[in-house]
Design a protein around this motif. Structure first.
Motif, short mmCIF file in Angstrom:
data_model
loop_
_atom_site.label_atom_id
_atom_site.label_comp_id
_atom_site.label_asym_id
_atom_site.label_seq_id
_atom_site.Cartn_x
_atom_site.Cartn_y
_atom_site.Cartn_z
N UNK A 13 8.89 -11.12 -34.57
CA UNK A 13 7.54 -10.63 -34.24
C UNK A 13 7.31 -10.45 -32.75
N UNK A 14 8.25 -10.89 -31.92
CA UNK A 14 8.11 -10.79 -30.46
C UNK A 14 9.40 -10.22 -29.87
N UNK A 15 9.50 -8.92 -29.90
CA UNK A 15 10.73 -8.26 -29.45
C UNK A 15 11.08 -8.60 -28.01
N UNK A 16 10.08 -8.67 -27.14
CA UNK A 16 10.37 -8.93 -25.73
C UNK A 16 10.88 -10.35 -25.53
N UNK A 17 10.40 -11.29 -26.33
CA UNK A 17 10.91 -12.65 -26.27
C UNK A 17 12.36 -12.69 -26.76
N UNK A 18 12.65 -11.97 -27.84
CA UNK A 18 14.01 -11.92 -28.37
C UNK A 18 14.97 -11.31 -27.34
N UNK A 19 14.55 -10.23 -26.72
CA UNK A 19 15.40 -9.60 -25.70
C UNK A 19 15.55 -10.51 -24.49
N UNK A 20 14.47 -11.19 -24.09
CA UNK A 20 14.53 -12.09 -22.94
C UNK A 20 15.47 -13.27 -23.20
N UNK A 21 15.44 -13.82 -24.40
CA UNK A 21 16.34 -14.93 -24.73
C UNK A 21 17.78 -14.45 -24.67
N UNK A 22 18.06 -13.30 -25.29
CA UNK A 22 19.42 -12.79 -25.25
C UNK A 22 19.84 -12.46 -23.81
N UNK A 23 18.98 -11.82 -23.05
CA UNK A 23 19.31 -11.45 -21.66
C UNK A 23 19.55 -12.70 -20.82
N UNK A 24 18.76 -13.74 -21.04
CA UNK A 24 18.97 -14.99 -20.32
C UNK A 24 20.32 -15.60 -20.63
N UNK A 25 20.70 -15.60 -21.91
CA UNK A 25 22.01 -16.11 -22.30
C UNK A 25 23.13 -15.25 -21.70
N UNK A 26 22.93 -13.94 -21.69
CA UNK A 26 23.92 -13.02 -21.15
C UNK A 26 24.11 -13.25 -19.65
N UNK A 27 23.01 -13.43 -18.93
CA UNK A 27 23.09 -13.70 -17.49
C UNK A 27 23.75 -15.05 -17.22
N UNK A 28 23.42 -16.05 -18.03
CA UNK A 28 24.02 -17.36 -17.88
C UNK A 28 25.52 -17.31 -18.13
N UNK A 29 25.94 -16.46 -19.06
CA UNK A 29 27.37 -16.26 -19.31
C UNK A 29 28.06 -15.76 -18.04
N UNK A 30 27.45 -14.81 -17.35
CA UNK A 30 28.04 -14.28 -16.12
C UNK A 30 28.08 -15.35 -15.03
N UNK A 31 27.02 -16.13 -14.93
CA UNK A 31 26.98 -17.20 -13.93
C UNK A 31 28.06 -18.24 -14.22
N UNK A 32 28.20 -18.64 -15.48
CA UNK A 32 29.25 -19.58 -15.86
C UNK A 32 30.63 -19.02 -15.56
N UNK A 33 30.82 -17.74 -15.84
CA UNK A 33 32.13 -17.11 -15.58
C UNK A 33 32.46 -17.15 -14.10
#
Length: 135
Positions: free
Chosen positions: A18-38
């Motif tokens: 029901x909250x597309x922007x929250x869903x995209x923000x959660x995924x984008x946050x995880x994606x950015x964290x993946x790059x930081x961890x790498x």
């Protein structure tokens, strides 16, 4: 958008459906964290772990990002290109108004990131422990 009443769903899934922007923000946050961890793991590897752990093909498994990680680039055009492309894909799937399809695609994106995070955290702990034991 929400799942039909005949389909059992949880409040967390409904929150993201029901909250597309929250869903995209959660995924984008995880994606950015993946790059930081790498990049953090690449720095640990460069700064000493390479004496003990050999990665013949490089520390990055994805050939698309191998050059960026080898050079430990803080800003990667490829990273941001895929970030925006994937976020756009999530938005398109959401706009198709098929909640089950969005749930599957979003779940795959998040699941892949969570699996990557487990690997990164393990590598960071191993690299950090090596530094601690040798210091």
């Amino acid at each position: 958008m929400s799942l039909s009443p005949s389909v059992s769903s949880t409040w967390l899934l409904d929150l993201f459906l029901n909250n597309i922007w929250l869903a995209i923000a959660v995924w984008a946050g995880l994606y950015c964290l993946d790059y930081i961890f790498t990049m953090t793991a690449a720095r640990f590897h460069r700064d000493g772990a390479q004496q003990h752990y050999l990665f013949p093909e490089g520390i990055e498994l994805n050939p698309f990002f191998r050059d960026d990680v080898a050079r430990i680039r803080t800003f990667s055009f490829r990273f941001f290109l895929l970030l925006f492309f994937s976020a756009g894909l999530l938005l398109i799937v959401y706009e198709l108004n098929v909640p089950e399809a969005f749930a599957v695609v979003w779940g795959m994106f998040v699941g892949i990131q969570l699996a990557n995070h487990c690997r990164h955290i393990r590598n960071l702990v191993v690299f950090f422990m090596r530094d601690s034991l040798l210091a």
